[in-house]
Design a protein around this motif. Structure first.
Motif, PDB file in Angstrom:
ATOM      1  N   TRP A   1       1.573  -3.259   7.032  1.00 28.87           N
ATOM      2  CA  TRP A   1       2.261  -2.230   6.238  1.00 28.87           C
ATOM      3  C   TRP A   1       1.960  -0.842   6.787  1.00 28.87           C
ATOM      4  O   TRP A   1       2.864  -0.017   6.946  1.00 28.87           O
TER       5      TRP A   1
ATOM      6  N   ASP B   1       1.287  -4.054 -10.001  1.00 33.95           N
ATOM      7  CA  ASP B   1       2.340  -3.033 -10.076  1.00 33.95           C
ATOM      8  C   ASP B   1       2.392  -2.184  -8.803  1.00 33.95           C
ATOM      9  O   ASP B   1       3.468  -1.875  -8.296  1.00 33.95           O
TER      10      ASP B   1
ATOM     11  N   ALA C   1       3.968  -4.216  -5.994  1.00 32.91           N
ATOM     12  CA  ALA C   1       5.434  -4.275  -6.074  1.00 32.91           C
ATOM     13  C   ALA C   1       6.036  -3.004  -5.494  1.00 32.91           C
ATOM     14  O   ALA C   1       7.055  -3.039  -4.790  1.00 32.91           O
ATOM     15  N   MET C   2       5.383  -1.866  -5.767  1.00 37.23           N
ATOM     16  CA  MET C   2       5.875  -0.602  -5.229  1.00 37.23           C
ATOM     17  C   MET C   2       5.684  -0.540  -3.711  1.00 37.23           C
ATOM     18  O   MET C   2       6.558  -0.056  -2.984  1.00 37.23           O
TER      19      MET C   2
ATOM     20  N   ASN D   1       5.787  -2.925  -1.685  1.00 39.99           N
ATOM     21  CA  ASN D   1       6.758  -3.817  -1.051  1.00 39.99           C
ATOM     22  C   ASN D   1       8.204  -3.359  -1.243  1.00 39.99           C
ATOM     23  O   ASN D   1       9.108  -3.933  -0.637  1.00 39.99           O
ATOM     24  N   SER D   2       8.419  -2.345  -2.089  1.00 37.46           N
ATOM     25  CA  SER D   2       9.791  -1.918  -2.378  1.00 37.46           C
ATOM     26  C   SER D   2      10.285  -0.876  -1.380  1.00 37.46           C
ATOM     27  O   SER D   2       9.497  -0.132  -0.793  1.00 37.46           O
ATOM     28  N   THR D   3      11.590  -0.828  -1.188  1.00 36.89           N
ATOM     29  CA  THR D   3      12.201   0.173  -0.312  1.00 36.89           C
ATOM     30  C   THR D   3      11.872   1.569  -0.812  1.00 36.89           C
ATOM     31  O   THR D   3      11.485   2.443  -0.026  1.00 36.89           O
ATOM     32  N   GLU D   4      12.003   1.785  -2.128  1.00 35.29           N
ATOM     33  CA  GLU D   4      11.750   3.110  -2.691  1.00 35.29           C
ATOM     34  C   GLU D   4      10.296   3.526  -2.500  1.00 35.29           C
ATOM     35  O   GLU D   4      10.003   4.686  -2.183  1.00 35.29           O
ATOM     36  N   GLY D   5       9.394   2.580  -2.713  1.00 33.03           N
ATOM     37  CA  GLY D   5       7.971   2.868  -2.565  1.00 33.03           C
ATOM     38  C   GLY D   5       7.636   3.269  -1.134  1.00 33.03           C
ATOM     39  O   GLY D   5       6.925   4.255  -0.898  1.00 33.03           O
TER      40      GLY D   5
END
Ligand SMILES: [Zn+2]
Length: 196
Positions: free
Chosen positions: A28, A166, A169-170, A172-176
Motif C-alpha cells: 500500500w 473502519d 476499509a478506508m 482499501n477504498s478509492t476515496e481513502g
C-alpha cells in the motif's frame, strides 16, 4: 527542492499486515508513494522514490541515500516524507485505535516541524481524523531513525490503522487512497511554497 518519498518496509518485512492478512503495509505504501511522486512531478516538482526496490532496504541505507543527496545539493533543498500505516496491536486481532498522524524525531529542527504542520493541516482538510499530540502540538516527536539520522526536513506519516476495521476499509477504498495522496501532495507543496 528535491522531494524524497520513502515507502518504509519491503515485501520481505515480517508482520506489517492487517489481522486478516489481506492488507500489506509495504504494498500500500509503495502504491501511495508512487502516486505522490507522479502527482508532484506532474506539477513540476522534483520528486523521487527513496526506495524503488520491492525488498526491505535497511534504515541505515535509506538514511545514507538521503544524506548523500543532502551533501550533493544542500540539506535546505531536500525534504523527506516516509509513508507508513499504523497498528495498535501485534497483528493478531482487531483494535479500536483509529486515525492519521504525523511524526518527527526528538531532534527535529524547525523545518521538519513546519513540514509536519503543513501535512497535518492538509490531512484535516481532506477530512481525515488527525491524532494530535496536543492541541498546540499537532505532531508526535519520537525516536525515529529515518527522521533522526537524516540531515534535511523529515516527517513520517502514519496513515490510519491497518488493524482497525473502519480504517482498513478506508485504506482499501478509492476515496481513502485519493485523500492520502492529496494530503501529501498539498502538504509538501504548501511547505515548499511557504503557504503554511
Ligand atoms: Zn511502518
Amino acid at each position: 527542492m528535491r522531494i524524497l518519498i520513502d515507502n518504509g518496509h519491503g515485501a520481505d518485512t515480517q508482520g506489517k499486515r492487517s489481522p486478516d492478512g489481506s492488507f500489506r503495509e509495504y504494498r500500500w505504501a509503495r502504491d501511495i508513494a508512487a502516486r505522490v511522486v507522479k502527482e508532484l512531478r506532474g506539477r513540476g516538482y522534483e520528486a523521487e522514490l527513496l526506495v524503488p526496490e520491492e525488498r526491505d532496504i535497511p534504515l541505515s541505507e535509506r538514511c545514507r541515500r538521503v544524506n548523500a543527496l543532502c551533501t550533493q545539493v544542500g540539506k535546505a533543498d531536500v525534504l523527506l516524507v516516509s509513508v507508513h500505516v499504523n497498528a495498535a496491536g501485534n497483528g493478531n486481532g482487531w483494535m479500536t485505535a483509529r486515525g492519521w498522524s504525523a511524526h518527527v524525531s526528538l531532534n527535529a529542527g524547525a523545518q521538519s516541524k513546519k513540514l509536519a504542520r503543513a501535512l497535518v493541516a492538509s490531512a484535516e482538510e481532506e477530512g481525515l481524523k488527525v491524532r494530535r499530540y496536543s492541541p498546540q502540538e499537532p505532531y508526535w516527536a519520537q525516536n525515529l531513525a529515518i527522521c533522526r539520522d537524516t540531515a534535511c526536513a523529515a516527517v513520517l506519516t502514519e496513515n490510519l490503522f491497518m488493524d482497525n476495521r473502519d480504517d482498513l476499509a478506508m485504506l482499501n477504498s478509492t476515496e481513502g487512497m485519493e485523500a492520502v495522496v492529496a494530503l501529501h501532495v498539498r502538504g509538501i507543496v504548501d511547505y515548499i511554497e511557504g503557504k503554511r
